[in-house]
Design a protein around this motif. Structure first.
Motif, short mmCIF file in Angstrom:
data_model
loop_
_atom_site.label_atom_id
_atom_site.label_comp_id
_atom_site.label_asym_id
_atom_site.label_seq_id
_atom_site.Cartn_x
_atom_site.Cartn_y
_atom_site.Cartn_z
N ARG A 1 0.80 -1.22 0.00
CA ARG A 1 0.00 0.00 0.00
C ARG A 1 0.83 1.27 0.00
N ALA A 2 2.11 1.15 0.22
CA ALA A 2 2.94 2.34 0.42
C ALA A 2 3.38 2.94 -0.91
N GLY A 3 3.43 4.27 -0.92
CA GLY A 3 3.95 4.96 -2.09
C GLY A 3 5.46 5.05 -2.07
N THR A 4 6.04 5.03 -0.86
CA THR A 4 7.50 5.07 -0.70
C THR A 4 7.96 3.80 0.00
N ILE A 5 8.87 3.09 -0.64
CA ILE A 5 9.47 1.89 -0.03
C ILE A 5 10.85 2.28 0.47
N LEU A 6 11.04 2.24 1.76
CA LEU A 6 12.30 2.63 2.39
C LEU A 6 12.95 1.37 2.97
N LEU A 7 14.04 0.95 2.36
CA LEU A 7 14.73 -0.27 2.77
C LEU A 7 16.08 0.08 3.38
N VAL A 8 16.45 -0.68 4.41
CA VAL A 8 17.62 -0.32 5.23
C VAL A 8 18.62 -1.47 5.24
N GLY A 9 19.88 -1.11 5.02
CA GLY A 9 20.99 -2.05 5.20
C GLY A 9 21.87 -1.56 6.33
N SER A 10 21.80 -2.24 7.46
CA SER A 10 22.50 -1.77 8.65
C SER A 10 23.20 -2.93 9.33
N GLU A 11 24.35 -2.67 9.94
CA GLU A 11 25.08 -3.69 10.68
C GLU A 11 24.90 -3.48 12.18
N GLY A 12 25.25 -2.30 12.67
CA GLY A 12 25.17 -2.06 14.10
C GLY A 12 23.86 -1.45 14.56
N GLY A 13 23.02 -1.00 13.63
CA GLY A 13 21.72 -0.46 14.00
C GLY A 13 21.57 1.04 13.82
#
Length: 735
Positions: A330-342
């Motif tokens: 349903r979202a218009g913006t897809i925000l994906l995160v690549g994180s190691e320590g947070g």
């Protein structure tokens, strides 16, 4: 209130308590099987007679053990070759292999720690705590439903799932309370949260100085029945200063190997007897029938879990919406995160809030969950990507590039990639750059050019946010406040200075260990648990960005120690090297699980230069099991920066360090640590062939040189540093 207290721990911890109970039920079978299979000693058999029988067959016997099941195991050396077997006490001969049961070992590791070390132990302790909470609250609910404790087994009415749930619970609850309580006790003991309570006798100073007195002639062993034996350890052959060690169900003592006299004895304390009873109740070792009963009761947990879920599903009235992140479809913006320590997730939270305030619908998730077929209404995809190590994908982005490469074509949704990193590293934002390059190769339309954030700069992020707003045609202000882990104040207690002669001022700084609360010791928060090689984050004054230093000490050392070189213009290093005893700094602990010595007796090859020797020295200091460690240490000059030079002779005498090889780079003939490796090529290759683990710590150029040297050394063996890394036998901590 009781129902809610019962429901939510059950739903949250369902998988954990199910694993705990099923593995525990499986383990309960082994004590009974061992009891049945092991040859039992005849009534009245003494340890002296048993020792004579075993020694007649195995002259080089070193140790005799008796398990609670009655199984007797002997260990010996025959012409330099070790041996072990399960013993028939009637003959002294071996009748079965003494090798550990691999299925039992696998189940035990699963049951204790999920194969995750201390973190897994804490998780399983949490599972035991959840089981205890479920048992107690469940018992209260059963009593309420049946009309009181006196009507515990009253007939039940209602839906089948509910009735089955209660019927199983009122039979199994006593066993589950017992199992979970004893599990928590044992976990507390493992993490030293309970007093030791032991009273081992002091090793005798006065010995006869003679050797060769037969164990079968010793009066103490003649008076000790095999049924009371736990362990009899023989003295080291030819060492007149050693003695027999006898452990029984009453205590521990030492026997003179020259005349058989009892030299010292200490009875088991009351605390030790309580601990052993709890161990027996939990494992069934020494009480096989009880173990089987508890195992059967544990099998009720998955059944209760399934019926409990059915009861919950039947009774719930809709699920509340999760505020914030929208469903991906349903979202218009897809925000994906690549994180190691947070830390990158905190930037994602800030961006999500700003976009939501600007009227956008936003879905936030990990890059590892990349699934373009789900993004039905997406108008843009934004990737916030940190970089791990030398350009690798961080933890929450693993598999992203593989998924992207597997696509026939890129999504027809504009893409923006924002990289997070540190410009002082050669692989600055390398993963983000790799993602953008692959996206462009796939023809993925671009919303914004690749941009980067240096050292978590809020200013850089605000600048990029304004550019994103312009691309979206909205006013977007992203004001990010870095969220640091909970910090503690460390007080410097001592310092040792080096390096002034070679224009590289360096200090070994030792801080007092902060006192850990009970909660921190249970959860491992703060500085409650750490090992050499973990990281301490120092927050310098005037900066919001912490500086990480490798720890040269472990929790058991009783202090926090780092090695710091003052760098030109370095804010953190300048402040740290200016500290005097009594001064304080603000700090936090960060685990470094990728840089561990690992368990076992395989040799360690430690390679470090300059301040990189800090964590390696901490590993040597903590080598209480006397594991063979070979340290290659590169320095500028021994008169200026031979860090830990005063301690190393002691570590060698104590057996903590097997060998030291140094390389001096400032002198008539500059010699670097990689040159030292080549000089010991034959031994290094032999150690690695025999299973040695390699740990490298220091600057990136040094680490690259070490990798090249090892590649040359290992070429004839068919091994490479890359192969060792894949096997988990080559780890680096480089900067």
């Amino acid at each position: 209130m009781i129902r809610a207290f019962h429901r939510w721990p059950g739903l949250i911890a369902l998988a954990l308590v199910t694993i705990l109970s099923l593995s525990g039920a499986a383990l309960s079978v082994f004590p009974a099987a061992e009891r049945i299979a092991a040859p039992q000693a005849e009534a009245g058999l003494t340890v002296a007679t048993l020792a004579d029988r075993i020694q007649a067959v195995h002259t080089g016997v070193e140790q005799i053990r008796r398990s609670p099941s009655g199984r007797i195991t002997a260990y010996w050396f025959d012409q330099g070759t070790p041996g072990a077997a399960v013993i028939d006490p009637a003959t002294g001969e071996g009748v079965a292999s003494a090798d550990p049961n691999q299925t039992l070992r696998w189940l035990t590791n699963l049951h204790r720690s999920l194969f995750l070390g201390d973190g897994g132990r804490i998780a399983m302790a949490a599972g035991a705590l959840a089981m205890l909470a479920l048992s107690l609250s469940g018992a209260a609910l059963v009593a309420r439903r049946t009309g009181g404790w006196r009507h515990w087994f009253a007939p039940l009415r209602g839906p089948l799932a509910g009735r089955l749930h209660v019927e199983i619970a009122r039979i199994a609850v006593i066993g589950l309370i017992l199992s979970s309580t004893t599990a928590l006790w044992m976990t507390a003991s493992t993490f030293d949260l309970l007093p030791d309570g032991g009273a081992a006798p002091a090793f005798p100073v006065q010995l006869s100085g003679d050797t060769g007195f037969a164990a079968g002639q010793m009066a103490t062993l003649q008076q000790t029945p095999v049924a009371a034996l736990r362990e009899l350890s023989y003295p080291y052959p030819g060492d007149a200063t050693d003695a027999f060690t006898l452990k029984t169900d009453r205590g521990t003592g030492y026997l003179d190997q020259g005349n058989g006299a009892l030299l010292a004895w200490a009875d088991l304390t009351g605390w030790e007897r309580v601990s052993e009873t709890i161990y027996m109740l939990h494992t069934g070792q020494g009480a096989a029938t009880l173990g089987l009963v508890l195992g059967l009761m544990a099998l009720g947990v998955p059944a209760m879990g399934a019926t409990g879920v059915l009861v919950w599903l039947a009774g719930r009235r809709g699920r509340p919406r999760i505020r914030g992140s929208q469903p991906a479809g349903r979202a218009g913006t897809i925000l994906l995160v690549g994180s190691e320590g947070g830390s990158t997730w905190s930037f994602a939270a800030t961006l999500h809030a700003a976009l939501t305030e600007a009227g956008q619908s936003v879905h936030v998730g990990p890059m590892s969950g990349f699934a373009p077929e789900r993004y039905a209404k997406a108008e843009r995809i934004i990737l916030l990507a940190a970089t791990y190590g030398d350009g690798a994908a961080p933890d929450s982005a693993k598999g992203f590039l593989d998924r992207l490469r597997a696509l026939d074509r890129a999504p027809d949704i504009p893409l923006a990639v924002l990289g997070f990193g540190d410009r002082s590293f050669p692989a600055y934002c390398a993963f983000a750059k790799a993602v953008m390059a692959e996206a462009q190769a796939k023809g993925w339309p671009v919303l914004m050019p690749l941009d980067t954030i240096d050292r978590q700069s809020p200013q850089d992020f605000a600048r990029w946010g304004r550019a994103l707003g312009e691309a979206l045609g909205v006013s977007l202000e992203v004001s990010h406040q870095p969220v640091l882990p909970k910090t503690e104040t460390l007080t410097l207690v001592s310092r040792r200075d080096y390096g002034a002669e070679v224009q590289a001022p360096t200090a070994i700084l030792r801080f007092a260990l902060p006192r850990a609360t009970l909660w921190q010791r249970l959860t491992g928060e703060g500085f409650a648990r750490f090992t050499a090689g973990d990281l301490v984050g120092i927050l310098p004054e005037g900066s919001a960005v912490p500086r990480l230093y490798s720890l040269a000490s472990g929790r058991r050392d009783g202090f926090i120690e780092i090695v710091v070189r003052k760098l030109p213009g370095g804010l953190a290093s300048s402040q740290l090297t200016a500290l005097e005893p009594g001064d304080t700094v603000t700090a936090f602990l960060r685990r470094n699980p990728g840089f561990r010595a690992g368990r076992g007796r395989a040799p360690l090859i430690l390679i470090g230069a300059g301040t990189g020797v800090g964590p390696l020295a901490g590993i040597v200091r903590g080598n209480a099991p006397r594991r063979p460690i070979h340290l290659f240490f590169g320095m500028r000059h021994p008169d200026s920066d031979f860090f830990y030079g005063a301690e190393i002779p002691t570590w060698r005498e104590e057996g903590r360090l097997a060998r030291l090889v140094t390389a001096v780079s400032r002198g008539a003939r500059p010699h670097y640590v990689q040159d030292a490796l080549r000089g010991e090529a034959a031994q290094v290759a032999e150690l690695i062939r025999d299973g040695a683990r390699v740990m490298v710590c220091g600057g990136r150029d040094m680490a690259a040189g070490v990798a090249d040297a090892l590649a040359e050394i290992l070429a004839p063996t068919g091994l490479t540093p890359a192969v060792l890394k894949a096997q988990g036998r080559y780890v680096e901590d480089v900067y």
